[in-house]
Design a protein around this motif. Structure first.
Motif, PDB file in Angstrom:
ATOM      1  N   ALA A  93       0.770  -1.157   0.236  1.00  0.00           N
ATOM      2  CA  ALA A  93       0.002  -0.173   0.051  1.00  0.00           C
ATOM      3  C   ALA A  93       0.828   1.317  -0.069  1.00  0.00           C
ATOM      4  CB  ALA A  93      -0.888   0.061   1.239  1.00  0.00           C
ATOM      5  N   MET A  94       2.272   1.237   0.473  1.00  0.00           N
ATOM      6  CA  MET A  94       2.853   2.260   0.629  1.00  0.00           C
ATOM      7  C   MET A  94       3.593   2.580  -0.843  1.00  0.00           C
ATOM      8  SD  MET A  94       2.534   3.085   3.646  1.00  0.00           S
ATOM      9  CE  MET A  94       3.689   4.417   4.008  1.00  0.00           C
ATOM     10  N   SER A  95       3.243   1.755  -1.794  1.00  0.00           N
ATOM     11  CA  SER A  95       3.780   1.956  -2.962  1.00  0.00           C
ATOM     12  C   SER A  95       3.048   1.408  -4.139  1.00  0.00           C
ATOM     13  CB  SER A  95       5.139   1.209  -3.547  1.00  0.00           C
ATOM     14  OG  SER A  95       5.949   1.562  -4.564  1.00  0.00           O
ATOM     15  N   LEU A  96       1.889   1.896  -4.468  1.00  0.00           N
ATOM     16  CA  LEU A  96       0.913   1.360  -5.281  1.00  0.00           C
ATOM     17  C   LEU A  96       1.160   1.271  -6.726  1.00  0.00           C
ATOM     18  CD1 LEU A  96      -2.115   3.829  -3.944  1.00  0.00           C
ATOM     19  CD2 LEU A  96      -1.436   1.313  -3.230  1.00  0.00           C
ATOM     20  N   PRO A  97       0.599  -0.005  -7.307  1.00  0.00           N
ATOM     21  CA  PRO A  97       1.271  -0.342  -8.497  1.00  0.00           C
ATOM     22  C   PRO A  97       0.234   0.412  -9.740  1.00  0.00           C
ATOM     23  CG  PRO A  97      -0.038  -2.140  -7.451  1.00  0.00           C
ATOM     24  CD  PRO A  97       0.385  -1.108  -6.479  1.00  0.00           C
ATOM     25  N   SER A 108     -10.088   3.176   1.159  1.00  0.00           N
ATOM     26  CA  SER A 108      -9.346   2.313   2.170  1.00  0.00           C
ATOM     27  C   SER A 108     -10.337   1.955   3.196  1.00  0.00           C
ATOM     28  CB  SER A 108      -8.128   2.705   2.650  1.00  0.00           C
ATOM     29  OG  SER A 108      -7.302   1.612   3.302  1.00  0.00           O
ATOM     30  N   GLY A 109     -10.450   0.554   3.587  1.00  0.00           N
ATOM     31  CA  GLY A 109     -11.305   0.115   4.402  1.00  0.00           C
ATOM     32  C   GLY A 109     -10.667  -0.608   5.645  1.00  0.00           C
ATOM     33  N   LEU A 110     -10.676   0.011   6.903  1.00  0.00           N
ATOM     34  CA  LEU A 110     -10.011  -0.741   7.939  1.00  0.00           C
ATOM     35  C   LEU A 110      -8.486  -1.178   7.944  1.00  0.00           C
ATOM     36  CD1 LEU A 110     -13.363  -2.920   8.914  1.00  0.00           C
ATOM     37  CD2 LEU A 110     -12.854  -0.758   9.412  1.00  0.00           C
ATOM     38  N   ALA A 111      -7.897  -0.319   7.173  1.00  0.00           N
ATOM     39  CA  ALA A 111      -6.641  -0.908   6.983  1.00  0.00           C
ATOM     40  C   ALA A 111      -5.461   0.322   7.399  1.00  0.00           C
ATOM     41  CB  ALA A 111      -6.335  -1.102   5.622  1.00  0.00           C
ATOM     42  N   LEU A 112      -6.055   1.623   7.499  1.00  0.00           N
ATOM     43  CA  LEU A 112      -5.018   2.732   7.226  1.00  0.00           C
ATOM     44  C   LEU A 112      -4.165   2.594   8.745  1.00  0.00           C
ATOM     45  CD1 LEU A 112      -4.201   5.462   6.049  1.00  0.00           C
ATOM     46  CD2 LEU A 112      -5.764   6.486   7.683  1.00  0.00           C
ATOM     47  N   ASN A 113      -4.720   2.159   9.841  1.00  0.00           N
ATOM     48  CA  ASN A 113      -4.049   2.398  10.964  1.00  0.00           C
ATOM     49  C   ASN A 113      -3.053   1.184  10.956  1.00  0.00           C
ATOM     50  OD1 ASN A 113      -6.747   1.149  11.234  1.00  0.00           O
ATOM     51  ND2 ASN A 113      -5.741  -0.208  12.898  1.00  0.00           N
ATOM     52  N   PHE A 114      -3.093   0.129  10.313  1.00  0.00           N
ATOM     53  CA  PHE A 114      -1.998  -0.823  10.216  1.00  0.00           C
ATOM     54  C   PHE A 114      -0.858  -0.467   9.245  1.00  0.00           C
ATOM     55  CE2 PHE A 114      -5.733  -3.143  11.461  1.00  0.00           C
ATOM     56  CZ  PHE A 114      -5.366  -3.781  12.543  1.00  0.00           C
ATOM     57  N   LEU A 115      -0.912   0.627   8.579  1.00  0.00           N
ATOM     58  CA  LEU A 115       0.109   0.949   7.688  1.00  0.00           C
ATOM     59  C   LEU A 115       1.244   1.720   8.392  1.00  0.00           C
ATOM     60  CD1 LEU A 115      -2.102   2.142   4.736  1.00  0.00           C
ATOM     61  CD2 LEU A 115      -0.926   0.131   5.064  1.00  0.00           C
ATOM     62  N   PRO A 116       2.410   1.621   8.189  1.00  0.00           N
ATOM     63  CA  PRO A 116       3.743   2.105   8.861  1.00  0.00           C
ATOM     64  C   PRO A 116       3.494   3.847   9.014  1.00  0.00           C
ATOM     65  CG  PRO A 116       4.599   1.277   6.931  1.00  0.00           C
ATOM     66  CD  PRO A 116       3.211   0.939   6.902  1.00  0.00           C
ATOM     67  N   PRO A 118       0.817   6.575   8.103  1.00  0.00           N
ATOM     68  CA  PRO A 118      -0.445   6.569   7.350  1.00  0.00           C
ATOM     69  C   PRO A 118      -0.671   8.029   6.526  1.00  0.00           C
ATOM     70  CG  PRO A 118      -1.126   6.457   9.841  1.00  0.00           C
ATOM     71  CD  PRO A 118       0.632   6.365   9.606  1.00  0.00           C
ATOM     72  N   THR A 119       0.186   9.096   7.056  1.00  0.00           N
ATOM     73  CA  THR A 119       0.296  10.171   6.138  1.00  0.00           C
ATOM     74  C   THR A 119       0.870   9.836   4.735  1.00  0.00           C
ATOM     75  OG1 THR A 119       0.280  11.671   7.982  1.00  0.00           O
ATOM     76  CG2 THR A 119       0.793  12.728   5.831  1.00  0.00           C
ATOM     77  N   ALA A 120       2.102   8.940   4.702  1.00  0.00           N
ATOM     78  CA  ALA A 120       2.744   8.777   3.633  1.00  0.00           C
ATOM     79  C   ALA A 120       1.722   7.844   2.619  1.00  0.00           C
ATOM     80  CB  ALA A 120       4.117   8.015   3.824  1.00  0.00           C
ATOM     81  N   ALA A 121       0.903   7.150   3.309  1.00  0.00           N
ATOM     82  CA  ALA A 121       0.059   6.168   2.643  1.00  0.00           C
ATOM     83  C   ALA A 121      -1.222   6.936   1.971  1.00  0.00           C
ATOM     84  CB  ALA A 121      -0.586   5.266   3.694  1.00  0.00           C
ATOM     85  N   VAL A 122      -1.498   7.815   2.602  1.00  0.00           N
ATOM     86  CA  VAL A 122      -2.617   8.796   2.154  1.00  0.00           C
ATOM     87  C   VAL A 122      -2.092   9.709   0.896  1.00  0.00           C
ATOM     88  CG1 VAL A 122      -4.300  10.537   2.409  1.00  0.00           C
ATOM     89  CG2 VAL A 122      -3.745   8.834   3.820  1.00  0.00           C
ATOM     90  N   ARG A 179      -7.584  13.215  14.261  1.00  0.00           N
ATOM     91  CA  ARG A 179      -6.420  12.809  13.691  1.00  0.00           C
ATOM     92  C   ARG A 179      -6.529  12.449  12.222  1.00  0.00           C
ATOM     93  NH1 ARG A 179      -2.318  11.336  17.603  1.00  0.00           N
ATOM     94  NH2 ARG A 179      -1.273  10.866  15.690  1.00  0.00           N
ATOM     95  N   LEU A 180      -7.617  11.634  11.808  1.00  0.00           N
ATOM     96  CA  LEU A 180      -8.014  11.615  10.233  1.00  0.00           C
ATOM     97  C   LEU A 180      -7.862  12.801   9.445  1.00  0.00           C
ATOM     98  CD1 LEU A 180     -10.544   8.700  10.727  1.00  0.00           C
ATOM     99  CD2 LEU A 180      -8.339   8.373   9.976  1.00  0.00           C
ATOM    100  N   HIS A 181      -8.730  13.811   9.945  1.00  0.00           N
ATOM    101  CA  HIS A 181      -8.625  14.976   9.320  1.00  0.00           C
ATOM    102  C   HIS A 181      -7.207  15.405   9.165  1.00  0.00           C
ATOM    103  CE1 HIS A 181      -9.717  19.060   8.315  1.00  0.00           C
ATOM    104  NE2 HIS A 181     -11.059  18.852   8.193  1.00  0.00           N
ATOM    105  N   ALA A 182      -6.568  15.651  10.193  1.00  0.00           N
ATOM    106  CA  ALA A 182      -5.144  16.014  10.130  1.00  0.00           C
ATOM    107  C   ALA A 182      -4.475  15.229   8.929  1.00  0.00           C
ATOM    108  CB  ALA A 182      -4.475  16.217  11.546  1.00  0.00           C
ATOM    109  N   VAL A 183      -4.493  14.074   9.081  1.00  0.00           N
ATOM    110  CA  VAL A 183      -3.699  13.236   8.258  1.00  0.00           C
ATOM    111  C   VAL A 183      -4.172  13.470   6.530  1.00  0.00           C
ATOM    112  CG1 VAL A 183      -3.407  11.102   7.095  1.00  0.00           C
ATOM    113  CG2 VAL A 183      -3.433  11.431   9.680  1.00  0.00           C
ATOM    114  N   TRP A 184      -5.443  13.666   6.425  1.00  0.00           N
ATOM    115  CA  TRP A 184      -5.864  14.107   4.960  1.00  0.00           C
ATOM    116  C   TRP A 184      -5.302  15.334   4.784  1.00  0.00           C
ATOM    117  CZ3 TRP A 184      -6.856   9.417   5.669  1.00  0.00           C
ATOM    118  CH2 TRP A 184      -7.512   8.849   4.696  1.00  0.00           C
ATOM    119  N   ALA A 185      -5.398  16.622   5.626  1.00  0.00           N
ATOM    120  CA  ALA A 185      -4.834  17.788   5.114  1.00  0.00           C
ATOM    121  C   ALA A 185      -3.372  17.982   5.027  1.00  0.00           C
ATOM    122  CB  ALA A 185      -4.982  18.866   6.469  1.00  0.00           C
ATOM    123  N   ASP A 186      -2.722  17.179   5.796  1.00  0.00           N
ATOM    124  CA  ASP A 186      -1.260  16.914   5.680  1.00  0.00           C
ATOM    125  C   ASP A 186      -0.726  16.292   4.346  1.00  0.00           C
ATOM    126  OD1 ASP A 186      -0.833  18.241   8.286  1.00  0.00           O
ATOM    127  OD2 ASP A 186      -0.433  16.458   9.382  1.00  0.00           O
TER     128      ASP A 186
END
Length: 271
Positions: A93-97, A108-116, A118-122, A179-186
């Motif tokens: 997920a950190m390097s989408l093909p 993304s459903g129920l996965a974001l918190n498991f990614l190393p 989150p801001t980089a993933a978004v 926190r989700l709002h902040a990640v999306w804004a960041d």
């Protein structure tokens, strides 16, 4: 204890009984909140067994959906349950093909918190969508609103205070609306909004609630699998004493998720 060693997601059938039956309800509400148009191109990040991809395929009649997950067993399960224009890929997920700006929406459903990170993933999800495209996700409210998991960790900590370090409510601070709002804004997204989604989780009896914790899928079941039998029984008994029961023995709780959405700014660079 190493927290990440309990984050095992590998078996589709075990996941279905532990979480899938509830995540499907949330996916339906999430897709309704997105109110998406037909014939769009979607990437589903951390697709798991394909629950959200299936809902989007049925509700939004997309041009295509690409589901991405790093778990080969989950991707295999997803391929059997989602027909039509959906394609599933084992990938990070950190390097989408997918090419820059090649999608209309990334979800993304129920996965974001498991990614190393989150801001980089978004940010990576935003890269994949066209300017004006949608980036949206949802996560469980582990701290307060995910009833059966909240009660599980409260029972586990009462038996084993060291279990507090594994409590998903503490481990995943991103699972809060602010926190989700902040990640999306960041990540540079605009028009960001959040909402809560609450669904019923009704268990036919205590066994229906407890038995999925024995399958080793996810942080709480992974913790249960690490216990000696006597300690496992103590946690089970503490949980059994804590949950409310109806006269017929069923247990009615609720599960809350937090959802967030935003758009890639029009005029944003496509690299």
């Amino acid at each position: 204890m190493t927290k990440e060693r309990f984050d095992v997601w590998a078996g589709g059938s075990a996941y279905e009984r532990y979480m899938g039956r509830w995540s499907r309800l949330v996916a339906e509400e999430f897709a309704a909140w997105l109110d998406c148009a037909d014939k769009l191109r979607w990437v589903d990040v951390g697709c798991g067994t394909g629950v959200l991809s299936a809902v989007m395929t049925a509700r939004c009649r997309p041009r295509w959906v690409v589901g991405i997950d790093r778990s080969e067993p989950f991707v295999g399960a997803a391929r059997t349950m989602t027909p039509g224009s959906t394609h599933f890929v084992v990938a990070d997920a950190m390097s989408l093909p997918v090419a820059d700006a090649s999608c209309d929406g990334a979800i993304s459903g129920l996965a974001l918190n498991f990614l190393p990170v989150p801001t980089a993933a978004v940010t990576e999800m935003a890269r994949a969508v066209r300017p004006g495209g949608l980036v949206a996700a949802y996560v469980w409210d582990y701290a307060d609103g995910m009833g059966f998991i909240r009660r599980f960790w409260d029972a586990a900590v009462a038996v084993d205070p060291a279990a507090a370090a594994l409590d998903e409510g503490r481990r995943f601070p991103v699972c809060r609306p602010e926190r989700l709002h902040a990640v999306w804004a960041d990540a540079g997204l605009v028009d960001v909004s959040t909402t809560s989604i609450e669904v019923p989780t009704v268990f036919s009896d205590f066994g229906d609630l407890w038995d999925p914790f024995l399958a080793g899928q996810g942080p709480a079941p992974g913790y249960v699998a690490s216990l000696e039998p006597a300690d496992r029984h103590r946690v089970r008994d503490a949980l059994g004493s804590a949950v409310p029961r109806r006269p017929d023995g069923s247990i009615a709780l609720t599960a809350r998720a937090w959802a967030v959405r935003g758009r890639r700014a029009v005029g944003a660079a496509t690299n």
